[in-house]
Design a protein around this motif. Structure first.
Motif, PDB file in Angstrom:
ATOM      1  N   ILE A  43      55.440  53.124  16.520  1.00 23.46           N
ATOM      2  CA  ILE A  43      55.627  52.173  15.421  1.00 23.46           C
ATOM      3  C   ILE A  43      56.920  52.544  14.711  1.00 23.46           C
ATOM      4  O   ILE A  43      57.043  53.656  14.176  1.00 23.46           O
ATOM      5  CB  ILE A  43      54.440  52.190  14.434  1.00 23.46           C
ATOM      6  N   LEU A  91      55.052  57.668  14.710  1.00 22.78           N
ATOM      7  CA  LEU A  91      55.913  56.950  13.780  1.00 22.78           C
ATOM      8  C   LEU A  91      57.352  57.347  14.098  1.00 22.78           C
ATOM      9  O   LEU A  91      57.673  58.537  14.176  1.00 22.78           O
ATOM     10  CB  LEU A  91      55.584  57.309  12.337  1.00 22.78           C
ATOM     11  N   VAL A  98      49.264  57.501  17.642  1.00 26.09           N
ATOM     12  CA  VAL A  98      50.424  56.779  17.130  1.00 26.09           C
ATOM     13  C   VAL A  98      51.575  57.756  16.899  1.00 26.09           C
ATOM     14  O   VAL A  98      51.352  58.874  16.424  1.00 26.09           O
ATOM     15  CB  VAL A  98      50.088  56.096  15.777  1.00 26.09           C
ATOM     16  N   GLU A 104      49.325  47.776  10.819  1.00 23.40           N
ATOM     17  CA  GLU A 104      49.629  47.847  12.261  1.00 23.40           C
ATOM     18  C   GLU A 104      48.776  48.911  12.941  1.00 23.40           C
ATOM     19  O   GLU A 104      48.239  48.684  14.017  1.00 23.40           O
ATOM     20  CB  GLU A 104      51.107  48.182  12.491  1.00 23.40           C
ATOM     21  N   ILE A 105      48.632  50.055  12.291  1.00 20.11           N
ATOM     22  CA  ILE A 105      47.837  51.141  12.866  1.00 20.11           C
ATOM     23  C   ILE A 105      46.370  50.742  12.953  1.00 20.11           C
ATOM     24  O   ILE A 105      45.701  50.989  13.957  1.00 20.11           O
ATOM     25  CB  ILE A 105      48.019  52.446  12.044  1.00 20.11           C
ATOM     26  N   ILE A 131      52.704  49.050   7.688  1.00 19.56           N
ATOM     27  CA  ILE A 131      52.566  50.107   8.698  1.00 19.56           C
ATOM     28  C   ILE A 131      51.089  50.455   8.883  1.00 19.56           C
ATOM     29  O   ILE A 131      50.601  50.538  10.013  1.00 19.56           O
ATOM     30  CB  ILE A 131      53.374  51.362   8.290  1.00 19.56           C
TER      31      ILE A 131
END
Length: 167
Positions: A148, A105, A103, A161-162, A158
Motif C-alpha cells: 500500500i 506500507l 501488508v 484499504e487494509i 489507508i
C-alpha cells in the motif's frame, strides 16, 4: 467468528504505528502491538541473543492476543523488511482459525525522506535512520505482502484499504 491478524511492515518513518493505531480504533475489539516496544532498551544492542529474545517476546504476546476471546482483531506493526522475519513470526504463532493479512506500507523516496526529516526535527528519530530507512524501501517489493503506497494518503483511507484486504 474467525480472528484477523494484521501484520503491517514498512521502513522506519513510513507511518506503521500511526496507521496501526488508526486501524485499531476503526476495527474495534482490537489489540495492538508495535514490535519496537520489544526493542526499547538502553543501550540498544542487536546481538543474536537480543534478536532471539525480541522474537520470542513478540510471538508470545501475539499468541496471547490470539488466544484471548475478547479480541477479534490483532494489529502488529514492525519493520519486517525480509520474508524470513514474517515467516518466522507466523511459524511461531497458533493461527488456527485466524485470517492473516500481510501488508507492507511503502511510499516514494521523497515522501519517506520528508517524513523522517520531520521526525528528526521533532527529535523523535536520530539522523542515522534516514540512510537505513531509504535502503530498506526497495526490499518490500520482494515480500509476499499486499503493498500500500501511503504517499499523500489520509490515515483513514489507508486503514480502510487494509480493512478490505482478504487473505
Amino acid at each position: 467468528m474467525a480472528k484477523t491478524l494484521y501484520l503491517i511492515g514498512g521502513p522506519m518513518g513510513v507511518g506503521k504505528t500511526t496507521v496501526g493505531q488508526t486501524l485499531k480504533k476503526q476495527l474495534g475489539n482490537c489489540a495492538f502491538l508495535d514490535g519496537d516496544w520489544c526493542w526499547d532498551m538502553d543501550p540498544f544492542q542487536v546481538t543474536p541473543e537480543t534478536k532471539e529474545m525480541v522474537m520470542e517476546n513478540i510471538c508470545d504476546l501475539l499468541n496471547r492476543f490470539i488466544r484471548c476471546s475478547v479480541y477479534d482483531n490483532i494489529v502488529f506493526c514492525w519493520v519486517m523488511h525480509e520474508q524470513m522475519i514474517i515467516d518466522e513470526i507466523l511459524s511461531k504463532l497458533d493461527t488456527t482459525g485466524c485470517q492473516i493479512v500481510k501488508v507492507s506500507l511503502v511510499c516514494t523516496e521523497d515522501a519517506l525522506r520528508e517524513r523522517i526529516e520531520k521526525d528528526i526535527e521533532k527529535k523523535l528519530r536520530k539522523k542515522d535512520v534516514m540512510e537505513r530507512s531509504l535502503s530498506y524501501l526497495p526490499l518490500y517489493d520482494a515480500l509476499d505482502t499486499v503493498k500500500i503506497d501511503v504517499s499523500g494518503k489520509a490515515l483513514g483511507k489507508i486503514a480502510e484499504e487494509i480493512m478490505h484486504i482478504k487473505e
